[in-house]
Scaffold this active site. Structure first.
Site, PDB file in Angstrom:
ATOM      1  CG  ASN A 248      41.293  43.133  35.230  1.00 38.98           C
ATOM      2  OD1 ASN A 248      41.216  42.645  36.665  1.00 38.98           O
ATOM      3  ND2 ASN A 248      40.734  44.143  35.473  1.00 38.98           N
ATOM      4  CD1 TRP A 249      42.355  36.450  35.653  1.00 38.01           C
ATOM      5  CD2 TRP A 249      43.079  35.260  37.694  1.00 38.01           C
ATOM      6  NE1 TRP A 249      42.988  35.314  35.342  1.00 38.01           N
ATOM      7  CE2 TRP A 249      43.585  34.721  36.448  1.00 38.01           C
ATOM      8  CE3 TRP A 249      43.136  34.942  38.728  1.00 38.01           C
ATOM      9  CZ2 TRP A 249      44.538  33.793  36.536  1.00 38.01           C
ATOM     10  CZ3 TRP A 249      44.179  33.848  38.868  1.00 38.01           C
ATOM     11  CH2 TRP A 249      44.507  33.127  37.720  1.00 38.01           C
ATOM     12  CE  LYS A 250      37.225  43.117  35.182  1.00 35.30           C
ATOM     13  NZ  LYS A 250      36.155  44.066  34.605  1.00 35.30           N
TER      14      LYS A 250
ATOM     15  CG  HIS B 266      40.050  48.565  35.019  1.00 37.97           C
ATOM     16  ND1 HIS B 266      38.747  48.583  35.775  1.00 37.97           N
ATOM     17  CD2 HIS B 266      40.175  47.637  34.330  1.00 37.97           C
ATOM     18  CE1 HIS B 266      37.953  47.738  35.076  1.00 37.97           C
ATOM     19  NE2 HIS B 266      38.821  47.038  34.019  1.00 37.97           N
TER      20      HIS B 266
ATOM     21  CD  GLU C  50      35.757  46.897  36.855  1.00 38.03           C
ATOM     22  OE1 GLU C  50      36.689  46.081  37.481  1.00 38.03           O
ATOM     23  OE2 GLU C  50      35.133  46.431  35.936  1.00 38.03           O
TER      24      GLU C  50
ATOM     25  CD  GLU D 285      39.531  47.550  30.041  1.00 39.40           C
ATOM     26  OE1 GLU D 285      39.393  46.314  29.786  1.00 39.40           O
ATOM     27  OE2 GLU D 285      39.555  47.790  31.404  1.00 39.40           O
TER      28      GLU D 285
ATOM     29  N   GLY E 282      32.163  44.356  31.097  1.00 38.34           N
ATOM     30  CA  GLY E 282      31.128  43.599  31.940  1.00 38.34           C
ATOM     31  C   GLY E 282      29.402  43.901  31.516  1.00 38.34           C
TER      32      GLY E 282
ATOM     33  CB  SER F 239      31.802  42.711  26.423  1.00 38.07           C
ATOM     34  OG  SER F 239      31.141  43.206  27.466  1.00 38.07           O
TER      35      SER F 239
ATOM     36  N   GLY G 203      38.262  40.555  30.800  1.00 39.83           N
ATOM     37  CA  GLY G 203      37.836  40.337  32.048  1.00 39.83           C
ATOM     38  C   GLY G 203      37.078  39.259  32.297  1.00 39.83           C
ATOM     39  N   GLY G 204      35.896  38.821  32.159  1.00 42.69           N
ATOM     40  CA  GLY G 204      34.967  37.789  32.442  1.00 42.69           C
ATOM     41  C   GLY G 204      35.702  36.544  31.846  1.00 42.69           C
TER      42      GLY G 204
HETATM   43  P1  13P Z   1      34.813  42.271  30.681  1.00 47.69           P
HETATM   44  O1  13P Z   1      35.682  41.546  29.719  1.00 47.69           O
HETATM   45  O2  13P Z   1      34.273  41.316  31.558  1.00 47.69           O
HETATM   46  O3  13P Z   1      33.742  43.151  30.224  1.00 47.69           O
HETATM   47  O4  13P Z   1      35.781  43.112  31.543  1.00 47.69           O
HETATM   48  C1  13P Z   1      36.875  43.847  30.868  1.00 47.69           C
HETATM   49  C2  13P Z   1      37.773  44.686  31.517  1.00 47.69           C
HETATM   50  O5  13P Z   1      37.456  45.414  32.471  1.00 47.69           O
HETATM   51  C3  13P Z   1      39.126  44.108  31.497  1.00 47.69           C
HETATM   52  O6  13P Z   1      39.892  44.775  32.586  1.00 47.69           O
END
Ligand code: 13P
Length: 264
Positions: free
Chosen positions: A19-21, A104, A106, A177, A183, A220, A241-242
């Site tokens: 997930n590149w956000k 998600h 977010e 999640e 994050g 994470s 994510g990251g």
């Molecule tokens: P991180 O891996 O950056 O914690 O993000 C997880 C995430 O929200 C994937 O959708």
């Protein structure tokens, strides 16, 4: 009911989604996708998905066409067309995009999306023919208050409510999640992740007669913790994510998931 009765998925291909956000320009995204494709070329035994921003989907479709890397959107709206400024209909990406992510945290917590709205998005995306990743997870205060299971159940139940019969397990994936792990560098322990992933599988069977779906962990995930997470019985992959913004690390996480598939 034990997780073993709940349609154990160790026979299913693991799935690792990035997930590149809201990261990368289109140009940077093209480069990252090309690096991911090349870095994962020899990684068999795992499904690999990238979820770039909407602006990147069409050019990435050309780049990834015919490759082992599947493409997905980070969200979709629940209506198919109409006066919904700024929204993207599932129909707009159907036929050339493989996946949509809905729910998600977010969007739930950051954009005020409700459980009911997530269910409508899930149903609309399935109806349009997309495969769907449904994200669920508790906040830190909900965990501290002993509410993890009830929050997960509430989110899952609302997600499945719109369906008269649950979709086939091949076309949806649940991503656990925990909000406090996203994050933050505070990954859930393998035991914590396993406990909730097993609970999700049991809930799908008991409440929705929907066995066999894969359940991912997200929050994470890094190359350092991936193998320990994937060693857990009820983790069928990861939503990253990251670390998905770094092609080599994302490939290493996919490799760890594939290794789990071989020993399961
Ligand atoms: P991180 O891996 O950056 O914690 O993000 C997880 C995430 O929200 C994937 O959708």
């Amino acid at each position: 009911m034990s997780a073993a009765d709940a349609g154990g998925t160790s026979d299913r291909l693991p799935l690792v989604a990035g997930n590149w956000k809201m990261n990368t320009t289109v140009e940077e995204g093209l480069r990252l996708a090309s690096d991911v494709r090349d870095a994962t070329r020899d990684v068999g035994g795992v499904e690999i998905v990238v979820l770039p921003p909407f602006t990147h989907l069409w050019p990435l479709r050309d780049l990834l066409r015919g490759s082992h890397v599947q493409l997905g959107a980070q969200d979709v709206f629940w209506e198919t067309a109409g006066a919904y400024t700024g929204e993207i209909s599932p129909l707009m990406i159907t036929g050339w995009c493989d996946f949509a992510l809905v729910g998600h945290s977010e969007r739930r917590h950051g954009r005020g999306e409700t459980d009911v709205q997530v269910g409508r998005k899930f149903a609309a995306a399935i109806a349009a023919g997309l495969s769907v990743i449904v994200a669920v997870g508790e906040t830190e205060s909900e965990r501290d208050g002993g509410q993890t299971s009830s929050v997960i159940d509430r989110q899952l139940d609302a997600a499945f409510q719109p369906f008269s019969a649950p979709p086939n397990a091949d076309v949806f994936v649940i991503a656990y999640e925990p909000v406090w792990a996203i994050g933050t560098g505070r990954t859930a322990t393998p035991d914590q992740a396993q406990e909730v992933c097993a609970h999700i599988k049991a809930r799908l069977v008991e409440r929705w007669s929907a066995p066999g779906a894969r359940v991912l962990y997200g929050g994470s995930v890094t190359v350092e913790n991936a193998a320990a997470l994937f060693a857990q019985r009820d983790l069928d992959g990861a939503l990253v994510g990251g670390a998905s913004l770094r092609a080599a690390e994302f490939a290493a996480i996919a490799t760890a998931a594939a290794a789990r598939a071989r020993v399961a």
